[in-house]
Scaffold this motif. Structure first.
Motif, PDB file in Angstrom:
ATOM      1  N   MET A 180      47.499  37.400  41.413  1.00  0.00           N
ATOM      2  CA  MET A 180      45.999  37.409  41.009  1.00  0.00           C
ATOM      3  C   MET A 180      45.378  38.750  41.321  1.00  0.00           C
ATOM      4  SD  MET A 180      44.841  33.507  42.404  1.00  0.00           S
ATOM      5  CE  MET A 180      43.077  33.837  42.027  1.00  0.00           C
ATOM      6  N   SER A 181      45.824  39.438  42.157  1.00  0.00           N
ATOM      7  CA  SER A 181      45.281  40.690  42.552  1.00  0.00           C
ATOM      8  C   SER A 181      45.452  41.748  41.429  1.00  0.00           C
ATOM      9  CB  SER A 181      45.782  41.348  44.033  1.00  0.00           C
ATOM     10  OG  SER A 181      47.102  41.447  43.783  1.00  0.00           O
ATOM     11  N   GLU A 182      46.553  41.583  40.901  1.00  0.00           N
ATOM     12  CA  GLU A 182      46.864  42.506  39.608  1.00  0.00           C
ATOM     13  C   GLU A 182      45.850  42.142  38.625  1.00  0.00           C
ATOM     14  OE1 GLU A 182      50.879  41.949  38.568  1.00  0.00           O
ATOM     15  OE2 GLU A 182      51.758  42.669  40.403  1.00  0.00           O
ATOM     16  N   GLU A 183      45.524  40.927  38.415  1.00  0.00           N
ATOM     17  CA  GLU A 183      44.456  40.708  37.266  1.00  0.00           C
ATOM     18  C   GLU A 183      42.978  40.738  37.808  1.00  0.00           C
ATOM     19  OE1 GLU A 183      45.160  39.843  34.128  1.00  0.00           O
ATOM     20  OE2 GLU A 183      47.197  39.916  34.480  1.00  0.00           O
ATOM     21  N   ASN A 184      42.861  41.133  38.921  1.00  0.00           N
ATOM     22  CA  ASN A 184      41.507  41.460  39.376  1.00  0.00           C
ATOM     23  C   ASN A 184      40.923  42.609  38.907  1.00  0.00           C
ATOM     24  OD1 ASN A 184      39.009  40.611  40.920  1.00  0.00           O
ATOM     25  ND2 ASN A 184      39.672  41.972  42.579  1.00  0.00           N
ATOM     26  N   SER A 185      41.322  43.782  38.368  1.00  0.00           N
ATOM     27  CA  SER A 185      41.031  44.769  37.815  1.00  0.00           C
ATOM     28  C   SER A 185      41.316  44.688  36.537  1.00  0.00           C
ATOM     29  CB  SER A 185      41.207  46.228  38.395  1.00  0.00           C
ATOM     30  OG  SER A 185      42.757  46.103  38.389  1.00  0.00           O
ATOM     31  N   PRO A 186      40.330  44.213  35.387  1.00  0.00           N
ATOM     32  CA  PRO A 186      40.510  44.113  34.051  1.00  0.00           C
ATOM     33  C   PRO A 186      41.152  45.218  33.218  1.00  0.00           C
ATOM     34  CG  PRO A 186      38.145  43.270  34.680  1.00  0.00           C
ATOM     35  CD  PRO A 186      38.815  44.211  35.974  1.00  0.00           C
ATOM     36  N   ILE A 187      42.236  45.007  32.716  1.00  0.00           N
ATOM     37  CA  ILE A 187      42.971  45.986  32.090  1.00  0.00           C
ATOM     38  C   ILE A 187      42.886  45.740  30.618  1.00  0.00           C
ATOM     39  CG2 ILE A 187      44.491  47.223  33.829  1.00  0.00           C
ATOM     40  CD1 ILE A 187      46.497  44.825  32.740  1.00  0.00           C
ATOM     41  N   GLU A 215      41.200  42.541  27.544  1.00  0.00           N
ATOM     42  CA  GLU A 215      40.350  41.587  27.352  1.00  0.00           C
ATOM     43  C   GLU A 215      40.561  40.216  27.747  1.00  0.00           C
ATOM     44  OE1 GLU A 215      40.620  40.069  22.761  1.00  0.00           O
ATOM     45  OE2 GLU A 215      41.049  42.259  22.804  1.00  0.00           O
ATOM     46  N   TYR A 216      41.850  40.054  27.758  1.00  0.00           N
ATOM     47  CA  TYR A 216      42.457  38.708  28.358  1.00  0.00           C
ATOM     48  C   TYR A 216      42.458  38.554  29.992  1.00  0.00           C
ATOM     49  CZ  TYR A 216      43.782  38.779  23.470  1.00  0.00           C
ATOM     50  OH  TYR A 216      43.941  38.865  22.097  1.00  0.00           O
ATOM     51  N   ALA A 217      42.290  39.463  30.705  1.00  0.00           N
ATOM     52  CA  ALA A 217      42.276  39.417  32.133  1.00  0.00           C
ATOM     53  C   ALA A 217      41.346  38.534  32.676  1.00  0.00           C
ATOM     54  CB  ALA A 217      42.168  40.850  32.712  1.00  0.00           C
ATOM     55  N   PRO A 218      40.011  38.492  32.535  1.00  0.00           N
ATOM     56  CA  PRO A 218      39.187  37.461  33.107  1.00  0.00           C
ATOM     57  C   PRO A 218      39.818  36.039  32.847  1.00  0.00           C
ATOM     58  CG  PRO A 218      38.052  39.117  31.834  1.00  0.00           C
ATOM     59  CD  PRO A 218      39.436  39.313  31.544  1.00  0.00           C
TER      60      PRO A 218
END
Length: 154
Positions: free
Chosen positions: A1-8, A10-13
């Motif tokens: 989850m921490s990898e997805e915390n900083s949006p890289i 448009e699908y990250a959130p």
């Protein structure tokens, strides 16, 4: 989850939301919410610790003092006495608290009917469940759910 915390991208959130849902479902499935949190748990005798663990894992079934006593190789009378002395509550009180705690969690995290939640948490009567719930939480299950959606209750 921490990898997805900083949006890289448009699908990250959305992916983060799905990971959080998976985590909550995993916790719900494993019953993590039901385990009593006590600082003195490491000081408990092995048989009481084992009894607590057995209750925590089997609260949804029609378990009895005799069944738990058999699991920990004690007589029901001795387990009852030792349980009350060690935990400060009776076997029945502890079992009911665990069931109510789990039901409260379900009321706030599912749309299941109150009767279904009562049955899933080991109560064989929705009226008895409602009485126990009100006594423990100070609200009916319906009020608890409604108020919990507005603000957290304890």
């Amino acid at each position: 989850m921490s990898e997805e915390n900083s949006p890289i991208d448009e699908y990250a959130p959305e992916f983060m939301r799905l990971l959080l849902m998976q985590l909550l479902l995993d916790i719900r499935r494993s019953g993590t919410f039901i385990h009593e949190q006590r600082n003195d748990r490491e000081n408990l005798s092995t048989d009481i610790e084992e009894a607590l663990r057995y209750i925590d894992q089997n609260y949804a079934h029609a378990i009895t003092l005799g069944e738990v006593a058999q699991q920990v190789s004690l007589s029901p009378a001795w387990l009852s006495s030792k349980f009350k002395t060690t935990t400060g509550v009776t076997f029945k009180e502890y079992l009911t608290r665990i069931r109510i705690r789990q039901a409260a969690q379900a009321l706030l995290t599912t749309d299941d009917s109150i009767t279904k939640i009562a049955m899933d948490c080991g109560f064989n009567s929705s009226n008895y469940f409602k009485d126990c719930f009100r006594k423990e939480k100070g609200h009916s299950p319906r009020e608890y759910r409604r108020e919990g959606k507005k603000r957290p209750l304890h």
